[in-house]
Design a protein around this motif. Structure first.
Motif, mmCIF file in Angstrom:
data_model
loop_
_atom_site.group_PDB
_atom_site.id
_atom_site.type_symbol
_atom_site.label_atom_id
_atom_site.label_comp_id
_atom_site.label_asym_id
_atom_site.label_seq_id
_atom_site.Cartn_x
_atom_site.Cartn_y
_atom_site.Cartn_z
ATOM 1 N N ALA A 1 32.737 47.080 2.051
ATOM 2 C CA ALA A 1 31.330 46.716 2.198
ATOM 3 C C ALA A 1 30.622 46.559 0.865
ATOM 4 O O ALA A 1 29.449 46.167 0.825
ATOM 5 N N SER A 2 31.327 46.874 -0.238
ATOM 6 C CA SER A 2 30.758 46.774 -1.595
ATOM 7 C C SER A 2 29.469 47.579 -1.730
ATOM 8 O O SER A 2 28.496 47.151 -2.361
ATOM 9 N N THR A 3 29.463 48.742 -1.128
ATOM 10 C CA THR A 3 28.312 49.632 -1.212
ATOM 11 C C THR A 3 28.782 51.047 -0.926
ATOM 12 O O THR A 3 29.908 51.257 -0.452
ATOM 13 N N GLY A 4 27.944 52.009 -1.198
ATOM 14 C CA GLY A 4 28.299 53.382 -0.907
ATOM 15 C C GLY A 4 28.216 53.700 0.572
ATOM 16 O O GLY A 4 27.691 52.919 1.370
ATOM 17 N N VAL A 5 28.759 54.844 0.939
ATOM 18 C CA VAL A 5 28.733 55.325 2.320
ATOM 19 C C VAL A 5 28.076 56.697 2.336
ATOM 20 O O VAL A 5 28.543 57.628 1.683
ATOM 21 N N ARG A 6 26.963 56.803 3.055
ATOM 22 C CA ARG A 6 26.264 58.088 3.145
ATOM 23 C C ARG A 6 26.994 59.064 4.048
ATOM 24 O O ARG A 6 27.017 60.276 3.788
ATOM 25 N N SER A 7 27.537 58.552 5.137
ATOM 26 C CA SER A 7 28.251 59.409 6.087
ATOM 27 C C SER A 7 29.339 58.607 6.766
ATOM 28 O O SER A 7 29.233 57.386 6.897
ATOM 29 N N CYS A 8 30.394 59.292 7.193
ATOM 30 C CA CYS A 8 31.501 58.635 7.898
ATOM 31 C C CYS A 8 32.158 59.668 8.801
ATOM 32 O O CYS A 8 32.734 60.644 8.323
#
Length: 288
Positions: free
Chosen positions: A18-25
């Motif tokens: 996604a070329s972005t960070g992930v806050r939660s998964c």
């Protein structure tokens, strides 16, 4: 001595795609060959993701199918593809809600518009997948011949070779194949079909129904309707009635339902074994 590198975590793989960070998964288990996840991207967008090593083509085909279905003006809604890269598919998260008769009728009307959007031919320009099973999407001009050659015969051979069907079972299905021109009904132009429209691939959200997990291609519109009937769907009568009002079905379509169900039933035999042999043969016998 160099140390082996470990595969990135699902969160890292999703962030990279996604070329972005992930806050939660949060893991949601697995389905077929992929793991399932939900969470939130760094920009606040909630997501649903599939992560699979070795099935990048299948996830890429699903992404292409979703985008193609989304191009149908006024058609059935599908989730937005946020990212598709390698063995990762990231989609907008669909909020689910209870099914209603009004939403079912709206699904029927919108599905009719999706089908009316059409396709250049039967099949598709890209390889297809149904779960972990490859689909031969080689384009063709006549649906009965295309359906027999690209959908029924490959899975019939696979099921027989793996011992899920015996020679007598195969002979019954081959009798259907020999009569397919007469069983297929009046000719129709290629429709833009979902291709795996069982009830589990219809999500009921507060904004309306959303279709997921397509095996999208140019096909016969009765295929999607037959798949909805195979395992049942909430308010099925409302879906079918609204569809028929928006895009009238040709005479005899109900008698052709088993023909369109043969392929998904064969796929279930190949995926899950002999437990689906009886419903498959029942469908074939209803046609003979």
């Amino acid at each position: 001595m160099p140390q082996p590198t470990s595969a990135p975590s699902p969160a890292a793989a999703i962030a990279a795609a996604a070329s972005t960070g992930v806050r939660s998964c949060t893991p949601l288990g697995s389905s077929h060959a992929w793991t399932l996840h939900r969470g939130e991207l760094a920009d606040g967008r909630p997501f649903f993701a599939k992560v699979a090593d070795g099935y990048a083509e299948a996830l890429g085909s699903e992404a292409a199918g979703l985008r193609w279905l989304a191009e149908a003006a006024g058609g059935a809604a599908v989730p937005e593809v946020l990212a598709a890269d390698g063995g990762v598919l990231v989609l907008e998260l669909v909020r689910e809600h209870g099914a209603s008769a009004d939403a079912a009728a709206e699904l029927g009307r919108r599905l009719a518009l999706t089908h009316r959007a059409g396709a250049p031919s039967f099949g598709a320009s890209r390889p297809g997948w149904l779960a972990t099973l490859p689909l031969d999407n080689t384009p063709g001009e006549r649906w009965p011949e295309w359906y027999a050659r690209r959908r029924l015969l490959p899975y019939l051979r696979d099921a027989r070779d793996r011992g899920f069907l015996d020679s007598a079972d195969a002979a019954e299905l081959e009798r259907v194949l020999s009569r397919i021109d007469g069983l297929a009904g009046p000719g129709e132009p290629p429709a833009r079909v979902h291709g795996d429209l069982w009830s589990g691939n219809v999500l009921w959200s507060p904004e309306g129904t959303v279709l997921i997990d397509p095996a999208a291609h140019g096909g016969h519109r009765e295929t999607d309707l037959a798949m909805l009937q195979l395992f049942g769907a909430p308010h099925l009568d409302r879906i079918l009635a609204a569809y028929d009002e928006a895009f009238p079905l040709t005479e005899g379509w109900r008698a052709r339902v088993p023909l369109h169900q043969l392929h998904p039933l064969l796929a279930h035999v190949c995926l899950f074994g002999r437990s689906y042999r009886t419903p498959l043969l029942d469908a074939a016998r209803r046609l003979l």
